[in-house]
Design a protein around this motif. Structure first.
Motif, PDB file in Angstrom:
ATOM      1  N   LYS A  53       0.812  -1.215   0.000  1.00  0.00           N
ATOM      2  CA  LYS A  53       0.000   0.000   0.000  1.00  0.00           C
ATOM      3  C   LYS A  53       0.846   1.265   0.000  1.00  0.00           C
ATOM      4  O   LYS A  53       0.406   2.290  -0.517  1.00  0.00           O
ATOM      5  N   ASP A  54       2.064   1.213   0.544  1.00  0.00           N
ATOM      6  CA  ASP A  54       2.924   2.409   0.561  1.00  0.00           C
ATOM      7  C   ASP A  54       3.261   2.838  -0.863  1.00  0.00           C
ATOM      8  O   ASP A  54       3.090   4.002  -1.242  1.00  0.00           O
ATOM      9  N   TYR A  55       3.768   1.896  -1.647  1.00  0.00           N
ATOM     10  CA  TYR A  55       4.150   2.192  -3.022  1.00  0.00           C
ATOM     11  C   TYR A  55       2.924   2.504  -3.875  1.00  0.00           C
ATOM     12  O   TYR A  55       2.984   3.337  -4.772  1.00  0.00           O
ATOM     13  N   GLY A  56       1.831   1.829  -3.600  1.00  0.00           N
ATOM     14  CA  GLY A  56       0.602   2.088  -4.339  1.00  0.00           C
ATOM     15  C   GLY A  56       0.102   3.501  -4.120  1.00  0.00           C
ATOM     16  O   GLY A  56      -0.274   4.197  -5.070  1.00  0.00           O
ATOM     17  N   LEU A  57       0.116   3.941  -2.881  1.00  0.00           N
ATOM     18  CA  LEU A  57      -0.327   5.297  -2.572  1.00  0.00           C
ATOM     19  C   LEU A  57       0.625   6.333  -3.170  1.00  0.00           C
ATOM     20  O   LEU A  57       0.183   7.365  -3.698  1.00  0.00           O
ATOM     21  N   THR A  58       1.911   6.051  -3.130  1.00  0.00           N
ATOM     22  CA  THR A  58       2.894   6.954  -3.739  1.00  0.00           C
ATOM     23  C   THR A  58       2.645   7.089  -5.238  1.00  0.00           C
ATOM     24  O   THR A  58       2.680   8.198  -5.785  1.00  0.00           O
ATOM     25  N   CYS A  59       2.391   5.986  -5.912  1.00  0.00           N
ATOM     26  CA  CYS A  59       2.138   6.028  -7.352  1.00  0.00           C
ATOM     27  C   CYS A  59       0.836   6.766  -7.664  1.00  0.00           C
ATOM     28  O   CYS A  59       0.766   7.507  -8.651  1.00  0.00           O
ATOM     29  N   ILE A  60      -0.186   6.611  -6.834  1.00  0.00           N
ATOM     30  CA  ILE A  60      -1.453   7.307  -7.055  1.00  0.00           C
ATOM     31  C   ILE A  60      -1.269   8.813  -6.872  1.00  0.00           C
ATOM     32  O   ILE A  60      -1.794   9.617  -7.654  1.00  0.00           O
ATOM     33  N   VAL A  61      -0.494   9.220  -5.872  1.00  0.00           N
ATOM     34  CA  VAL A  61      -0.222  10.647  -5.660  1.00  0.00           C
ATOM     35  C   VAL A  61       0.574  11.199  -6.839  1.00  0.00           C
ATOM     36  O   VAL A  61       0.290  12.300  -7.343  1.00  0.00           O
ATOM     37  N   LEU A  62       1.556  10.445  -7.322  1.00  0.00           N
ATOM     38  CA  LEU A  62       2.317  10.869  -8.498  1.00  0.00           C
ATOM     39  C   LEU A  62       1.427  10.945  -9.738  1.00  0.00           C
ATOM     40  O   LEU A  62       1.585  11.849 -10.563  1.00  0.00           O
ATOM     41  N   PHE A  63       0.499  10.005  -9.863  1.00  0.00           N
ATOM     42  CA  PHE A  63      -0.455  10.049 -10.968  1.00  0.00           C
ATOM     43  C   PHE A  63      -1.242  11.355 -10.945  1.00  0.00           C
ATOM     44  O   PHE A  63      -1.375  12.027 -11.974  1.00  0.00           O
ATOM     45  N   LEU A  64      -1.750  11.730  -9.775  1.00  0.00           N
ATOM     46  CA  LEU A  64      -2.540  12.957  -9.674  1.00  0.00           C
ATOM     47  C   LEU A  64      -1.708  14.185 -10.038  1.00  0.00           C
ATOM     48  O   LEU A  64      -2.166  15.075 -10.767  1.00  0.00           O
ATOM     49  N   PHE A  65      -0.474  14.243  -9.550  1.00  0.00           N
ATOM     50  CA  PHE A  65       0.386  15.385  -9.839  1.00  0.00           C
ATOM     51  C   PHE A  65       0.724  15.474 -11.315  1.00  0.00           C
ATOM     52  O   PHE A  65       0.583  16.535 -11.941  1.00  0.00           O
ATOM     53  N   VAL A  66       1.182  14.380 -11.910  1.00  0.00           N
ATOM     54  CA  VAL A  66       1.600  14.398 -13.318  1.00  0.00           C
ATOM     55  C   VAL A  66       0.386  14.617 -14.220  1.00  0.00           C
ATOM     56  O   VAL A  66       0.471  15.312 -15.236  1.00  0.00           O
ATOM     57  N   PHE A  67      -0.768  14.069 -13.851  1.00  0.00           N
ATOM     58  CA  PHE A  67      -1.986  14.305 -14.632  1.00  0.00           C
ATOM     59  C   PHE A  67      -2.359  15.785 -14.607  1.00  0.00           C
ATOM     60  O   PHE A  67      -2.716  16.362 -15.633  1.00  0.00           O
TER      61      PHE A  67
END
Length: 78
Positions: A53-67
């Motif tokens: 879940k740590d890496y998953g949440l990090t990737c989701i936050v990065l998705f929101l920023f880059v999007f």
């Protein structure tokens, strides 16, 4: 299914980044960032399925920023 989608998105991002680097034609950069954000989303979903879940949440936050950055590039491109 996510593995195939992740590989296809990664190839798309690498090819478009290589094109931008070689030609210095930065008009395609918002598209590259959009596909990169989709790649981050797929990677985040894959990490959640694996139980990390740590890496998953990090990737989701990065998705929101880059999007958000790619959407700004589409609308505010001068």
């Amino acid at each position: 299914m996510l593995k195939i989608l992740r590989i296809m998105l990664a190839i798309t991002v690498v090819v478009s980044a290589g094109y931008v680097l070689v030609t210095n034609h930065f008009d395609f950069q918002p598209y590259m960032l959009f596909f990169l954000s989709l790649l981050m989303l797929v990677m985040g979903l894959d990490e959640f399925q694996k139980g990390r879940k740590d890496y998953g949440l990090t990737c989701i936050v990065l998705f929101l920023f880059v999007f958000f950055v790619s959407v700004q590039g589409f609308f505010f491109n001068s």
